[in-house]
Design an enzyme around this catalytic site. Structure first.
Site, PDB file in Angstrom:
ATOM      1  N   GLY A  19       9.685  45.522  35.893  1.00 48.09           N
ATOM      2  CA  GLY A  19      10.243  46.672  35.189  1.00 48.09           C
ATOM      3  C   GLY A  19       9.228  47.773  34.960  1.00 48.09           C
ATOM      4  O   GLY A  19       9.516  48.959  35.164  1.00 48.09           O
ATOM      5  N   GLU A  38      -1.809  47.114  30.554  1.00 52.74           N
ATOM      6  CA  GLU A  38      -1.597  45.740  31.005  1.00 52.74           C
ATOM      7  C   GLU A  38      -2.601  44.833  30.313  1.00 52.74           C
ATOM      8  O   GLU A  38      -3.807  45.084  30.350  1.00 52.74           O
ATOM      9  CB  GLU A  38      -1.754  45.648  32.526  1.00 52.74           C
ATOM     10  CG  GLU A  38      -1.853  44.246  33.094  1.00 52.74           C
ATOM     11  CD  GLU A  38      -0.671  43.362  32.724  1.00 52.74           C
ATOM     12  OE1 GLU A  38      -0.917  42.255  32.187  1.00 52.74           O
ATOM     13  OE2 GLU A  38       0.490  43.773  32.952  1.00 52.74           O
ATOM     14  N   ALA A  94       7.125  33.116  43.059  1.00 51.02           N
ATOM     15  CA  ALA A  94       7.299  32.453  44.356  1.00 51.02           C
ATOM     16  C   ALA A  94       7.834  33.405  45.430  1.00 51.02           C
ATOM     17  O   ALA A  94       8.391  32.953  46.428  1.00 51.02           O
ATOM     18  CB  ALA A  94       8.222  31.247  44.206  1.00 51.02           C
ATOM     19  N   VAL A 230      -1.363  45.692  23.826  1.00 50.41           N
ATOM     20  CA  VAL A 230      -0.712  46.577  22.855  1.00 50.41           C
ATOM     21  C   VAL A 230      -0.413  45.773  21.595  1.00 50.41           C
ATOM     22  O   VAL A 230       0.277  44.744  21.651  1.00 50.41           O
ATOM     23  CB  VAL A 230       0.572  47.192  23.435  1.00 50.41           C
ATOM     24  CG1 VAL A 230       1.317  47.995  22.361  1.00 50.41           C
ATOM     25  CG2 VAL A 230       0.223  48.099  24.622  1.00 50.41           C
ATOM     26  N   HIS A 472      11.645  31.390  34.161  1.00 54.14           N
ATOM     27  CA  HIS A 472      12.450  32.612  34.126  1.00 54.14           C
ATOM     28  C   HIS A 472      13.012  32.807  32.720  1.00 54.14           C
ATOM     29  O   HIS A 472      14.186  32.555  32.454  1.00 54.14           O
ATOM     30  CB  HIS A 472      13.581  32.516  35.161  1.00 54.14           C
ATOM     31  CG  HIS A 472      13.081  32.268  36.554  1.00 54.14           C
ATOM     32  ND1 HIS A 472      13.583  31.277  37.376  1.00 54.14           N
ATOM     33  CD2 HIS A 472      12.084  32.866  37.241  1.00 54.14           C
ATOM     34  CE1 HIS A 472      12.929  31.284  38.527  1.00 54.14           C
ATOM     35  NE2 HIS A 472      12.014  32.240  38.469  1.00 54.14           N
ATOM     36  N   GLY A 505      12.670  41.797  31.829  1.00 58.64           N
ATOM     37  CA  GLY A 505      13.587  40.670  31.717  1.00 58.64           C
ATOM     38  C   GLY A 505      14.223  40.521  30.359  1.00 58.64           C
ATOM     39  O   GLY A 505      15.281  39.891  30.233  1.00 58.64           O
TER      40      GLY A 505
END
Length: 547
Positions: A19, A38, A94, A230, A472, A505
């Site tokens: 994203g 990051e 993967a 952050v 996930h 996500g």
């Protein structure tokens, strides 16, 4: 009202996964000043660990001096495998890029907002082009034959397929000029089928976000700052936000810095984004975040089981190939994929255990485990050994479209706040999947037949204790029609803070039942397509009041 000159950046993006990377490229293309923070480090191809035994380069535990690509989080109801580094989950995923079926788009959480399957179709196409998706894994080896045979044995041979993967195959080991973006992208090297995609591709064949979105975003002027965590996003009275960061992993002298941005995109992965939203809501920095934050947190209804042999089958190269190559559906909502690590990458085998049935009390599970170990101690020692583990077996990644969820909240322990979980909406989040056990047993039988060596289905230690594994982790700040039912609107704007956006996500509202990276990318492409170019009017409707 705060003037534009008061801001250090037009947009700050928190996180550089799927994203965040899409947001960085598309917004800098539209003329915005973009800065990406990051928490992880930056990796060149040679920086990745050769095997996952090099824990300092593989695992993420910065306060212990480990700045690798693999994060591991623990909640009462699930253990989470996630990514770290510039490129986020693309560094250790993967490289598997499935598009979910209709059930995902028709989930009741968002189906009434629009025809999502049709609306997202062009954005899936863009995502596939940008990520260099090969629709069908092009090689056939023992694992692919074993998976096809297992599907046949289970009566679902018609559902067997080759996985769509984001890999430059080319000529193995041969370096070529950018084959994707007319020369704007980096040089690439053909895949050598080493199997270590999830440790980090040292070859340069894997289409990580550093090879496409982030590479192009930097060329166009986006600034990426690695190793900056952050710690606060605070809404300013006159509009915009202050964003405070500190050096990742610093115990002392964390080197905090604060800048101001007109808009902020949260893309720190489901865990990171939820932590920020929960903490900022609790401390008043983002007071209007919906009370629905944390609800509809999804695990993709996932399990990680597998099959392991007592020794390396000489006729089978189980560790050769990319990480995931095939799949089948054991039933209409349960998807099974083979997963591999390359030779030498045996560390994750420490999570494997004797398979015991779920749905029984813990004391019973432990008694069964001990009984099976004592019944054949030598065999169990061989099966449980980490020596050449990646060459002796096949991991079975099992995912479902089931409507189950967790609810996450903030808990304070030992003077620090962190996330905790409870069962949420829908079916209970499963502690085990009977379908996964059946698939693992079918795969084990096929390995034994093909390799002529004793093979057994295996579970995981967390599963023994009723805690499933997921790679996930999704949801918790989901797309919704109102702040009563979710955290963001259909344009990914946070309800009550419309200049704050969740584009990762955490916004995914349902279990896709397949690897979610392509869907996160497509949702991000769609969200960014609605942003106006700098200086143009915003065509998106204003958020409705009602907070």
């Amino acid at each position: 009202m705060t003037t534009a000159s008061a801001f250090d950046e037009d947009v700050v993006i928190v996180g550089s996964g799927f994203g965040g990377s899409v947001s960085a490229l598309r917004l800098v293309e539209k003329g915005y000043r973009v800065r990406v923070y990051e928490a992880g480090r930056r990796f060149e191809d040679d920086d990745f660990a050769k095997t996952n035994w090099n824990v300092r380069r593989y695992l993420w535990a910065p306060r212990l001096g480990c700045f690798g690509v693999q994060r591991i989080h623990r909640l009462p109801h699930v253990m989470i495998l996630a990514g770290a580094g510039v490129g986020g989950g693309s560094l250790n995923y993967a490289n598997t890029l499935y598009q979910p079926g209709t059930a995902f788009f028709m989930d009741r959480q968002w189906r009434d907002l629009r025809d999502w399957e049709s609306d997202l179709a062009p954005h899936y196409a863009t995502a596939k082009r940008m990520l260099g998706v090969v629709d069908r894994y092009p090689h056939t080896g023992p694992v692919e034959r074993i998976m096809a045979g297992a599907a046949d044995d289970l009566g679902v041979a018609d559902t067997f397929r080759r996985a769509p993967v984001g890999v430059w195959f080319g000529k193995p080991g041969e370096r070529v000029a950018d084959p994707y973006f007319g020369g704007e992208g980096p040089d690439r090297t053909g895949c050598t089928l080493c199997g270590n995609c999830m440790v980090g591709c040292r070859v340069g064949a894997k289409n990580t976000l550093m090879k496409n979105y982030l590479h192009l975003a930097e060329r166009r002027g986006a600034v990426i700052e690695p190793l900056r965590t952050v710690t606060e996003v605070r809404a300013l009275t006159g509009g915009g936000f202050s964003v405070t960061t500190q050096r990742s992993g610093r115990w002392l002298a964390p080197r905090r810095r604060t800048i101001r941005a007109r808009q902020v995109v949260l893309a720190a992965g489901t865990w990171g984004t939820q932590q920020l939203l929960h903490r900022m809501k609790a401390n008043g920095a983002l007071p209007h975040v919906s009370d629905a934050v944390g609800r509809l947190t999804r695990t993709n209804s996932e399990a990680l089981d597998g099959a392991v042999a007592t020794r390396v089958p000489k006729s089978l190269e189980l560790a050769r190939g990319v990480a995931i190559t095939t799949s089948f559906h054991i039933d209409e909502r349960t998807h099974v994929e083979n997963v591999r690590y390359g030779p030498g990458s045996n560390l994750m085998g420490a999570l494997a255990s004797i398979m015991v049935p779920g749905g029984v009390p813990l004391r019973r599970r432990l008694a069964l485990l001990v009984r099976r170990a004592l019944r054949a101690p030598v065999r169990q020692m061989r099966l449980g050994s980490l020596r050449r583990w990646s060459e002796r077996g096949i991991i079975a990644l099992v995912m479902q479209t089931a409507d189950n969820s967790l609810t996450l909240s903030l808990r304070r322990r030992f003077g620090r706040s962190g996330l905790t979980s409870a069962q949420g909406h829908g079916e209970p989040n499963p502690s085990h999947l009977p379908q996964a056990h059946r698939a693992a047993e079918a795969i084990a039988r096929r390995v034994e037949q093909e390799g002529g060596v004793t093979t057994e289905a295996r579970g995981s230690w967390p599963e023994v204790f009723g805690i499933p594994l997921t790679a996930h982790f999704l949801g918790g700040a989901v797309i919704s029609g109102s702040p009563a039912s979710g955290v963001v609107d259909e344009f990914h704007r946070v309800w009550g803070h419309p200049d704050l956006h969740v584009v990762d996500g955490a916004a995914v509202p349902a279990n896709p039942g397949v690897n979610p990276s392509l869907t996160i990318t497509a949702l991000a492409e769609r969200a960014m397509s609605y942003w106006p170019r700098t200086g143009e009017a915003d065509a998106r409707p204003a958020q409705r009041s009602g907070m």
